[in-house]
Design a protein around this motif. Structure first.
Motif, PDB file in Angstrom:
ATOM      1  N   ALA A  89      13.984   2.486   1.505  1.00 36.12           N
ATOM      2  CA  ALA A  89      12.616   2.608   2.017  1.00 36.12           C
ATOM      3  C   ALA A  89      12.589   3.541   3.224  1.00 36.12           C
ATOM      4  N   PRO A  90      11.414   4.073   3.578  1.00 35.14           N
ATOM      5  CA  PRO A  90      11.303   4.886   4.795  1.00 35.14           C
ATOM      6  C   PRO A  90      11.742   4.100   6.025  1.00 35.14           C
ATOM      7  N   ASP A  91      12.218   4.827   7.030  1.00 36.47           N
ATOM      8  CA  ASP A  91      12.755   4.176   8.223  1.00 36.47           C
ATOM      9  C   ASP A  91      11.736   3.245   8.869  1.00 36.47           C
ATOM     10  N   ALA A  92      10.491   3.661   8.935  1.00 38.64           N
ATOM     11  CA  ALA A  92       9.475   2.833   9.588  1.00 38.64           C
ATOM     12  C   ALA A  92       9.303   1.498   8.873  1.00 38.64           C
ATOM     13  N   GLU A  93       9.411   1.512   7.546  1.00 36.99           N
ATOM     14  CA  GLU A  93       9.268   0.270   6.778  1.00 36.99           C
ATOM     15  C   GLU A  93      10.447  -0.662   7.028  1.00 36.99           C
ATOM     16  N   VAL A  94      11.652  -0.090   7.096  1.00 35.43           N
ATOM     17  CA  VAL A  94      12.833  -0.909   7.375  1.00 35.43           C
ATOM     18  C   VAL A  94      12.750  -1.478   8.792  1.00 35.43           C
TER      19      VAL A  94
END
Length: 254
Positions: free
Chosen positions: A134-139
């Protein structure tokens, strides 16, 4: 999935310890403290070697609650069953040494989620997992939610222990043990391939030296590694990891 009997740790670090580097989370929790997710390990002693900045590690154990200051050059370590929470003071940077070939990466870590989450293995697993690919922001959002849920369960444990009641803390230990019981065969295989094998090699070398046969020294060599991933989302903070079996990548299968 690790299959007992197929584990290979060909070039372990000294004593088959696990190794990573952490920068403590700077997110503020419900109690106004910035830092990581409280949790415990069941069979691993963990050590923090502070390489920069300041902060603390909060611990819960049968001898009570402690707030241990951390600064560059200090070392703190805690045995299995000790709940620990890394606290960010400013620029806290830590090298983590973990007993037993990185067993926490194989599941030897239980978050202090609230009792209703701990009571349901499926719900616990969902709350503990981070999204992959997943994108970094989601993680990051998922890691922060996980941290907040762990703090939610941790604060009552700490309050009870400070009030002289270790019942909730001991019940958490028992629940944690039940959650991971089915992982023991995997952990035993990793331990045998890592820490136990390292100790047995030392025994063999001592016996060889005693017999006047230093032939094993002909196999002497050196190894090196650089982080294979920097800034990953660990339990306590952003983590630099090494793709070396038994370090932070916990195993290879033969």
């Amino acid at each position: 999935m690790v299959t007992p009997g197929t584990v290979s740790l060909p070039h372990p670090l000294p004593g088959a310890v696990g190794l990573s580097h952490l920068s403590a989370y700077e997110w503020e929790a419900a109690d106004g403290v910035c830092g990581g997710s409280p949790h415990l390990h069941l069979v691993c002693t963990e050590a923090y070697v502070v390489t920069g900045g300041t902060g603390a590690v909060q611990t819960l154990s049968p001898d009570g609650y402690r707030d241990i200051p951390l600064r560059a050059g200090s070392v703190a370590w805690f045995t299995p069953g000790t709940v620990h929470r890394m606290v960010q003071g400013g620029g806290l940077r830590i090298t983590v040494l973990m007993q037993n070939s990185g067993l926490p990466e194989a599941g030897d870590a239980v978050f202090t989620f609230p009792p209703e989450v701990l009571a349901d293995p499926d719900r616990y697993a969902a709350a503990a997992a981070l999204p992959t690919g997943a994108p970094d922001a989601e993680v990051a959002d998922a890691a922060r939610r996980r941290r907040d849920l762990a703090v939610q369960g941790y604060l009552p444990l700490r309050a009870a222990l400070q009030a002289g009641d270790n019942g909730p803390y001991r019940e958490f230990q028992r629940t944690a043990a039940r959650l991971v019981a089915d992982r023991v065969p995997t952990w035993r295989a990793l331990w045998r391939a890592g820490a136990l094998a390292a100790a047995e090699r030392t025994g063999e070398q001592l016996a060889a030296l005693e017999a006047g046969d230093p032939g094993y020294l002909a196999d002497a060599t050196a190894h090196d590694a650089a982080p294979s991933r920097e800034g990953g989302y660990g339990m306590c903070g952003r983590r630099d990891e090494y793709a070396v079996p038994g370090t932070t990548l916990h195993t290879t299968e033969a």
